[in-house]
Motif scaffolding. Structure first.
Motif, PDB file in Angstrom:
ATOM      1  N   PRO A 105      53.781  23.249  31.387  1.00  0.00           N
ATOM      2  CA  PRO A 105      54.016  24.648  31.700  1.00  0.00           C
ATOM      3  C   PRO A 105      52.811  25.517  31.343  1.00  0.00           C
ATOM      4  O   PRO A 105      51.939  25.098  30.591  1.00  0.00           O
ATOM      5  N   ASN A 106      52.811  26.731  31.892  1.00  0.00           N
ATOM      6  CA  ASN A 106      51.645  27.600  31.750  1.00  0.00           C
ATOM      7  C   ASN A 106      52.064  29.044  32.012  1.00  0.00           C
ATOM      8  O   ASN A 106      53.084  29.283  32.647  1.00  0.00           O
ATOM      9  N   TYR A 107      51.250  29.951  31.511  1.00  0.00           N
ATOM     10  CA  TYR A 107      51.330  31.353  31.952  1.00  0.00           C
ATOM     11  C   TYR A 107      50.947  31.302  33.426  1.00  0.00           C
ATOM     12  O   TYR A 107      49.885  30.793  33.754  1.00  0.00           O
ATOM     13  N   THR A 123      49.270  19.813  39.778  1.00  0.00           N
ATOM     14  CA  THR A 123      49.638  20.115  38.397  1.00  0.00           C
ATOM     15  C   THR A 123      49.806  18.849  37.554  1.00  0.00           C
ATOM     16  O   THR A 123      50.146  17.790  38.068  1.00  0.00           O
ATOM     17  N   PHE A 124      49.533  18.973  36.275  1.00  0.00           N
ATOM     18  CA  PHE A 124      49.819  17.905  35.309  1.00  0.00           C
ATOM     19  C   PHE A 124      50.587  18.531  34.141  1.00  0.00           C
ATOM     20  O   PHE A 124      50.437  19.708  33.866  1.00  0.00           O
ATOM     21  N   ARG A 125      51.415  17.697  33.499  1.00  0.00           N
ATOM     22  CA  ARG A 125      52.379  18.281  32.562  1.00  0.00           C
ATOM     23  C   ARG A 125      52.146  17.928  31.109  1.00  0.00           C
ATOM     24  O   ARG A 125      51.629  16.859  30.794  1.00  0.00           O
ATOM     25  N   LEU A 126      52.604  18.839  30.273  1.00  0.00           N
ATOM     26  CA  LEU A 126      52.836  18.511  28.874  1.00  0.00           C
ATOM     27  C   LEU A 126      54.266  17.985  28.819  1.00  0.00           C
ATOM     28  O   LEU A 126      55.131  18.463  29.550  1.00  0.00           O
ATOM     29  N   GLN A 127      54.496  17.005  27.942  1.00  0.00           N
ATOM     30  CA  GLN A 127      55.826  16.386  27.927  1.00  0.00           C
ATOM     31  C   GLN A 127      56.553  16.667  26.621  1.00  0.00           C
ATOM     32  O   GLN A 127      56.069  16.313  25.540  1.00  0.00           O
ATOM     33  N   GLU A 128      57.718  17.251  26.739  1.00  0.00           N
ATOM     34  CA  GLU A 128      58.466  17.609  25.533  1.00  0.00           C
ATOM     35  C   GLU A 128      58.798  16.369  24.699  1.00  0.00           C
ATOM     36  O   GLU A 128      58.739  16.407  23.471  1.00  0.00           O
ATOM     37  N   LYS A 129      59.121  15.261  25.393  1.00  0.00           N
ATOM     38  CA  LYS A 129      59.537  14.072  24.623  1.00  0.00           C
ATOM     39  C   LYS A 129      58.397  13.573  23.715  1.00  0.00           C
ATOM     40  O   LYS A 129      58.632  12.865  22.758  1.00  0.00           O
ATOM     41  N   ASN A 130      57.173  13.933  24.033  1.00  0.00           N
ATOM     42  CA  ASN A 130      56.029  13.591  23.165  1.00  0.00           C
ATOM     43  C   ASN A 130      55.506  14.820  22.422  1.00  0.00           C
ATOM     44  O   ASN A 130      54.292  14.999  22.281  1.00  0.00           O
ATOM     45  N   SER A 161      52.503  24.776  21.774  1.00  0.00           N
ATOM     46  CA  SER A 161      51.860  23.517  21.360  1.00  0.00           C
ATOM     47  C   SER A 161      50.335  23.656  21.437  1.00  0.00           C
ATOM     48  O   SER A 161      49.812  24.567  22.089  1.00  0.00           O
ATOM     49  N   VAL A 162      49.660  22.740  20.743  1.00  0.00           N
ATOM     50  CA  VAL A 162      48.190  22.727  20.734  1.00  0.00           C
ATOM     51  C   VAL A 162      47.744  21.322  21.137  1.00  0.00           C
ATOM     52  O   VAL A 162      48.294  20.327  20.644  1.00  0.00           O
ATOM     53  N   LEU A 163      46.751  21.234  22.012  1.00  0.00           N
ATOM     54  CA  LEU A 163      46.279  19.911  22.451  1.00  0.00           C
ATOM     55  C   LEU A 163      45.650  19.161  21.284  1.00  0.00           C
ATOM     56  O   LEU A 163      44.901  19.742  20.491  1.00  0.00           O
ATOM     57  N   SER A 164      45.934  17.855  21.215  1.00  0.00           N
ATOM     58  CA  SER A 164      45.296  17.036  20.179  1.00  0.00           C
ATOM     59  C   SER A 164      43.823  16.830  20.565  1.00  0.00           C
ATOM     60  O   SER A 164      43.435  17.034  21.723  1.00  0.00           O
TER      61      SER A 164
END
Ligand SMILES: Cc1ncc(COP(=O)(O)O)c(C=O)c1O
Length: 368
Positions: A105-107, A123-130, A161-164
């Motif tokens: 997700p994104n602004y 688009t590519f996603r951030l995943q809640e399960k991770n 969240s913050v990217l690793s």
């Protein structure tokens, strides 16, 4: 040019001054001018209301450049909010047919704008399960030869969240292989709960633009001060794009932004205190709710709450607004139903009262 409604901004603009409890805001409780200008009143009264420096005063650009490593005032152009910073960046970099990879997700400003300009957006996603980590396989799928631009929002809106480091490296490596630009919206940088500073793509990749501003981590959205930082030659071009938009930042805001950035440490400490006080209130409320859950945010005054109810998120948010006078953002506005974005940067009593009303509504609708 055909442009879709920017759903979240329309929603907030329509209702934020009508409801009693606005929990749709993503920054911390804003400052009053009085709190900022202590000891500076004479300087404020002496601001000449001309156009001033249309790319921001050298002093302001210098103060901004110090937030990043190895940048100078020539690496910065000031804009009216991060939204204008995003606008001029996309307007300059994107043409009809440009291939763009965008994190979700994104602004959704860039998502809407890039499509209106005729870009091909994948688009590519951030995943809640991770814990909202990157789906790297999907990223590899959407970034390839001809990708012009990879767009990220880090720290992320709406998940906090913050990217690793390894996710950032994966993005950097793919951008580098394909000579793509990275545009990183970092407007929540400085609002990290643990006091760390989110690493910048500027430090690890030369074809990077970062967009940011004082609206969120600094609690100063009314100043409308944002900026783009990046390579000098592109920054000079973005300045010329601004000749077509708003020309200059307000001279008063330029001064107030300099005052704020000189007190950056104290201001960000205030932000962390607000977040540190309010997050436990939210966590306690969630644990009592029985139907809500979330991954604890690392930054920003936002949580992206999953709920176990059959109601669609827009319908739920509309009911909360109309029946309980509480404003939150439906997950639908980020293309993900079943979630609400709840801001927790407001004053603690206000937060408690707003959350109680949401709890009441959920109770009433599940008991019925
Ligand atoms: C990620 C992101 N970027 C940009 C903006 C625009 O902020 P502003 O123009 O107030 O600086 C917002 C506002 O919510 C945001 O969440």
């Amino acid at each position: 040019m055909r442009i879709r409604d920017f759903k979240m901004e329309r929603w907030q603009s329509t209702y934020e001054n009508v409801v009693q409890y606005n929990l749709a805001e993503s920054g911390v409780h804003p400052f009053m001018v009085r709190e900022l200008v202590e000891g500076e009143l004479e300087n404020l009264a002496s601001v000449r209301l001309g156009y001033g420096h249309t790319n921001g005063t050298p002093e302001l650009r210098d103060l901004i450049s110090r937030i990043y490593k190895e940048q100078t005032d020539r690496n910065v152009v000031v804009a009216n909010g991060s939204s204008e910073a995003n606008f001029v960046s996309i307007w300059r970099l994107v043409e009809r047919g440009s291939k763009i990879a965008l994190m979700l997700p994104n602004y959704m400003q860039i998502w809407g704008l890039a499509q209106a300009l005729g870009a091909k957006v994948r688009t590519f996603r951030l995943q809640e399960k991770n814990d909202w980590a990157l789906d790297i396989e999907r990223l590899k799928d959407v970034v390839g030869r001809g990708t012009k631009l990879i767009i990220v929002c880090n720290p992320n809106n709406p998940t906090g969240s913050v990217l690793s480091t390894s996710d950032m490296k994966a993005i950097r490596d793919l951008a580098s292989e394909n000579r793509a630009w990275i545009l990183s919206d970092v407007v929540y940088q400085g609002a990290e709960l643990d006091g760390s500073t989110t690493q910048s793509f500027l430090d690890i990749y030369d074809r990077t633009l970062v967009t940011s501003g004082l609206s969120k981590a600094y609690g100063l959205p009314g100043l409308r001060i944002g900026w783009v930082a990046g390579p000098e030659s592109l920054i000079a071009k973005l300045w010329s794009n601004r000749d077509y938009t708003t020309i200059a930042p307000s001279a008063v805001s330029d001064l107030l932004a300099r005052i704020a950035l000189k007190k950056r440490k104290q201001i960000l400490e205030r932000t962390r205190n607000i977040l540190g006080t309010n997050l436990p209130i939210l966590e306690e409320w969630v644990s009592r709710s029985g139907v809500l859950g979330f991954v604890k945010p690392k930054a920003g005054a936002i949580t992206f709450m999953r709920y176990r109810l059959k109601t669609n998120s827009t319908e739920l948010a509309r009911n909360l607004c109309e029946k309980k006078s509480v404003l939150v953002v439906p997950g639908d506005h980020f293309g993900i139903d079943g979630y609400l974005r709840i801001g927790y940067g407001v004053e603690a009593d206000h937060l408690r009262a707003g959350l109680d009303l949401i709890g009441q509504f959920i109770h009433e609708s599940t008991v019925r």
